[in-house]
Design an enzyme around this catalytic site. Structure first.
Site, mmCIF file in Angstrom:
data_model
loop_
_atom_site.group_PDB
_atom_site.id
_atom_site.type_symbol
_atom_site.label_atom_id
_atom_site.label_comp_id
_atom_site.label_asym_id
_atom_site.label_seq_id
_atom_site.Cartn_x
_atom_site.Cartn_y
_atom_site.Cartn_z
ATOM 1 N N GLU A 116 -4.013 22.323 36.598
ATOM 2 C CA GLU A 116 -2.838 21.973 37.332
ATOM 3 C C GLU A 116 -2.076 23.457 37.776
ATOM 4 O O GLU A 116 -1.170 23.252 36.523
ATOM 5 C CB GLU A 116 -1.756 20.886 36.773
ATOM 6 C CG GLU A 116 -1.489 20.081 37.623
ATOM 7 C CD GLU A 116 -0.530 18.399 37.598
ATOM 8 O OE1 GLU A 116 -1.255 18.308 35.635
ATOM 9 O OE2 GLU A 116 0.349 18.110 37.441
ATOM 10 N N ARG A 130 -7.651 19.723 21.488
ATOM 11 C CA ARG A 130 -6.204 20.929 21.662
ATOM 12 C C ARG A 130 -5.529 21.570 20.917
ATOM 13 O O ARG A 130 -5.480 22.194 19.738
ATOM 14 C CB ARG A 130 -5.187 20.022 22.473
ATOM 15 C CG ARG A 130 -4.900 19.428 24.152
ATOM 16 C CD ARG A 130 -3.276 19.149 23.720
ATOM 17 N NE ARG A 130 -3.596 18.188 25.177
ATOM 18 C CZ ARG A 130 -3.059 18.905 26.222
ATOM 19 N NH1 ARG A 130 -2.170 19.789 26.231
ATOM 20 N NH2 ARG A 130 -3.195 17.948 27.655
ATOM 21 N N LYS A 152 3.446 21.665 29.469
ATOM 22 C CA LYS A 152 4.575 22.192 30.783
ATOM 23 C C LYS A 152 6.293 22.338 31.111
ATOM 24 O O LYS A 152 6.254 23.232 31.187
ATOM 25 C CB LYS A 152 3.346 23.013 31.611
ATOM 26 C CG LYS A 152 2.604 23.692 31.833
ATOM 27 C CD LYS A 152 1.676 23.823 32.799
ATOM 28 C CE LYS A 152 0.413 23.027 32.841
ATOM 29 N NZ LYS A 152 -0.662 22.541 34.142
HETATM 30 P P1 ATP Z 1 0.495 19.676 29.472
HETATM 31 O O1 ATP Z 1 -0.231 18.616 28.376
HETATM 32 O O2 ATP Z 1 0.915 20.947 28.613
HETATM 33 O O3 ATP Z 1 1.224 20.310 31.327
HETATM 34 P P2 ATP Z 1 -2.180 20.182 30.610
HETATM 35 O O4 ATP Z 1 -3.054 19.882 30.003
HETATM 36 O O5 ATP Z 1 -1.535 19.010 32.026
HETATM 37 O O6 ATP Z 1 -0.805 20.467 30.267
HETATM 38 P P3 ATP Z 1 -3.496 21.390 33.013
HETATM 39 O O7 ATP Z 1 -3.281 22.534 33.609
HETATM 40 O O8 ATP Z 1 -3.605 19.850 33.623
HETATM 41 O O9 ATP Z 1 -2.634 21.487 31.697
HETATM 42 O O10 ATP Z 1 -5.243 22.094 31.983
HETATM 43 C C1 ATP Z 1 -5.909 22.454 32.318
HETATM 44 C C2 ATP Z 1 -6.888 22.328 31.108
HETATM 45 O O11 ATP Z 1 -6.373 23.566 30.365
HETATM 46 C C3 ATP Z 1 -7.208 21.157 31.034
HETATM 47 O O12 ATP Z 1 -8.637 20.445 30.860
HETATM 48 C C4 ATP Z 1 -6.492 20.816 29.985
HETATM 49 O O13 ATP Z 1 -7.535 19.698 29.269
HETATM 50 C C5 ATP Z 1 -7.104 22.416 28.619
HETATM 51 N N1 ATP Z 1 -6.109 22.393 28.374
HETATM 52 C C6 ATP Z 1 -4.877 21.954 28.257
HETATM 53 N N2 ATP Z 1 -3.927 22.621 27.180
HETATM 54 C C7 ATP Z 1 -4.699 22.990 25.888
HETATM 55 C C8 ATP Z 1 -4.216 23.305 24.548
HETATM 56 N N3 ATP Z 1 -3.504 23.393 24.117
HETATM 57 N N4 ATP Z 1 -6.010 22.964 24.207
HETATM 58 C C9 ATP Z 1 -6.577 23.380 24.546
HETATM 59 N N5 ATP Z 1 -7.279 22.919 25.818
HETATM 60 C C10 ATP Z 1 -6.031 22.756 27.021
HETATM 61 MG MG MG Z 2 -3.524 18.098 33.076
#
Ligand code: ATP
Ligand code: MG
Length: 568
Positions: free
Chosen positions: A50, A276, A286
């Protein structure tokens, strides 16, 4: 790999690598096998960030997993901006994400997509659901919808709008799309089961009204699809076979499958969840990273203390070290909190082999060799890397006046101290053996200068026959030395898990950056941003990459020579 906590013991590293990705690869193997769901098909994954912030090391794990699986199976991996939420998404973040993933060494060819490109298709699939009596427009308030959702032990309550005629929902949904209603006036909900054990299946909202302009589609769409509805459609439209996501989506999988199976999407992707990644002494959300940036608690998204790819890169991490780290932590379904030292050890291994050596005095005090000729300068040829002579050498100037580290001299030596104190001999690396003969102090008793004599028979640093010289120190010739700013970092937080603190901002380490005015050998003048070096005896350092810092020699400490993280 059973316990992630123990991951950092590298002894069974090889086993970890062999086992990593194992359960996901097992599923994929089954799917590709005869009579499997994807028999004979090309494995196709995607990384769907995102664009509302910079990528962090957790994302790097997901990037390495998705692109890694595609590589391993001779398949494909798409890059897709999951930009279905107009608030806080931004073009600059898109550009940064692209550049970070390229830097990590992955490429998606021409398969770069935006979820927002599918808004029209998503809208049509929503109409399809309404027509099948599988979705309805609900005019209840957000509060009412929340209250009527029920709990884990009690079923939800059906909305008064649930059984409205299909035609009525169709018309209202079209008017929602036309922009006739205010934000929050109504939503589109899937008609599934208000008494489902899984709360996600209790008529989830799949469309909402928002008049916020979108960074790509502008004001064209006053309605936006919810993630759980949009994601399976995005995957299916791109013919993704395996949609890898993090564990929090496990409970959403039935809804993913419901959308996939009840709309006429062109393919049937399979969602697989993994845990994660978390790293001690940092935060990974984020939202929190963004606060650190916006409130000026760090020096931007690329602050070298940030767990962002850009921050790690500026600190001196290499793509190889991050990829090795991601492979080393492996893929599991259990909690995945990794010690910071494991990240560091991957970098140290890379730089130990690949970084040239340099002499830099971080905390300088002068050493005068009283018996060395006043106007003489000689040059010692020193290999750039002790193990790889093919990496060349440089000539180090040497004269009567040198800089040495302040802590390489002691007035009163402590036990086992074998560097400079009056009467003791030490080896000036690559140059001569010197004997300490005296020192000056200021009015506070601080040492301002050290004196010694050299023995010209010991040229190159070779002791006389039978002479034992225990200590070896580095040095920099004074008149040719350059000023260098060394930035030394400690973890950004004072506790291993800042997310557990009442407020993570209360556990910020206010002492996490130390700036040293160092003296370095002249050869460092001709270095580039992001070049890595081992400053001998001091650690690995990388030249800062901010364009505005290129007129000075600023180096970030990337990692120490040894694991000092768990000492103290
Ligand atoms: P946040 O909750 O910090 O905003 P997010 O998961 O919403 O992180 P995205 O941009 O949606 O952020 O993540 C893109 C991809 O990266 C998704 O498939 C997510 O599952 C993966 N991802 C995000 N954070 C992690 C993590 N800490 N470990 C492994 N994969 C991750
Ligand atoms: Mg997300």
């Amino acid at each position: 790999m059973a316990e992630n906590k123990n991951n950092i013991t590298l002894a069974d590293d090889e086993e970890n690598v062999l086992e990593s990705n194992n359960f996901i690869e097992k599923f994929i193997d089954e799917d590709l096998a005869k009579d499997g769901q994807f028999e004979g098909m090309t494995v196709h994954t995607r990384f769907p960030p995102e664009p509302n912030g910079y990528l962090h090391i957790g994302h790097a794990k997901a990037v390495c997993l998705n692109f890694g699986i595609a590589e391993k199976y001779n398949g494909l991996c798409n890059l897709r901006m999951d930009d279905t939420n107009p608030v806080s998404e931004d073009k600059d973040f898109v550009d940064q994400i692209v550049s970070d993933i390229h830097w990590l060494g992955f490429d998606w060819g021409d398969r770069f997509y935006y979820a927002s490109d599918y808004f029209q298709e998503m809208y049509e699939f929503a109409i399809e659901l309404i027509k099948k009596d599988m979705a309805y427009v609900d005019e209840s308030s957000a509060e009412t919808i929340r209250q009527n959702r029920g709990t884990l032990t009690e079923p939800g309550i059906e909305s008064e709008y649930r059984y409205r005629p299909i035609e009525e929902s169709l018309e209202l949904f079209e008017r929602m799309r036309a922009g006739e209603f205010e934000d929050g006036a109504m939503v589109l909900r899937a008609k599934i089961d208000m008494s489902a054990g899984n709360i996600n299946m209790r008529d989830p909202v799949i469309y909402r009204i928002s008049h916020t302009p979108h960074h790509r589609t502008g004001t064209e769409w006053p309605i936006y699809p919810m993630y759980d509805f949009a994601h399976p459609i995005e995957d299916a439209l791109e013919h993704i076979t395996h949609s890898l996501c993090t564990m929090e989506f496990e409970d959403h999988r039935p809804l993913y499958n419901w959308v996939r199976d009840n709309t006429s999407v062109p393919s049937k992707p399979r969602q697989i969840e993994f845990s994660r990644l978390g790293i001690e002494y940092t935060v990974m959300s984020k939202r929190k990273l963004r606060q650190l940036v916006e409130e000026g608690l760090v020096d931007g998204w690329d602050d070298p203390r940030m767990p962002t790819i850009a921050g790690l890169r500026r600190r001196g991490f290499t793509p190889t070290s991050i990829r090795n780290f991601a492979e080393g932590v492996g893929i599991t379904k259990s909690q995945n909190m990794i010690e910071y030292s494991f990240l560091e050890s991957n970098l140290r291994d890379d730089l130990n082999e690949n970084a040239d050596r340099r002499f830099v005095v971080l905390d300088p005090v002068e050493l005068e060799i009283t018996n060395y000729p006043d106007d003489k300068t000689e040059y010692f040829s020193v290999d750039n890397h002790p193990d790889f002579p093919e990496r060349g050498s440089r000539d180090l100037p040497f004269s009567k006046h040198l800089w040495i580290e302040r802590d390489d001299f002691m007035i009163e030596p402590v036990k086992k101290y074998n560097r400079l104190y009056v009467g003791n001999k030490v080896r000036l690396r690559e140059a001569y053996i010197v004997e300490c003969t005296g020192f000056d102090t200021d009015e506070n008793g601080n040492v301002t200068k050290v004196y010694g004599t050299y023995d010209d028979v010991t040229k190159g640093g070779k002791a006389r026959e039978g002479e034992k010289v225990r200590g070896t120190i580095h040095w920099v010739e004074k008149t040719t030395a350059l000023d260098l700013e060394a930035r030394i970092y400690k973890p950004l937080f004072t506790v291993p898990n800042p997310d557990e603190a009442e407020n993570y901002k209360d556990v910020i380490n206010t002492d996490s950056l130390e700036i040293l005015q160092a003296k370095c050998e002249p050869s460092l003048l001709n270095t580039q941003a992001e070049e890595h070096f081992q400053f001998m005896r001091k650690g690995y350092f990388t030249r800062d990459n901010r364009p505005e810092n290129q007129n000075k020699l600023i180096f970030n400490q990337s990692v120490g020579l040894k694991d000092t993280f768990n000492r103290k």
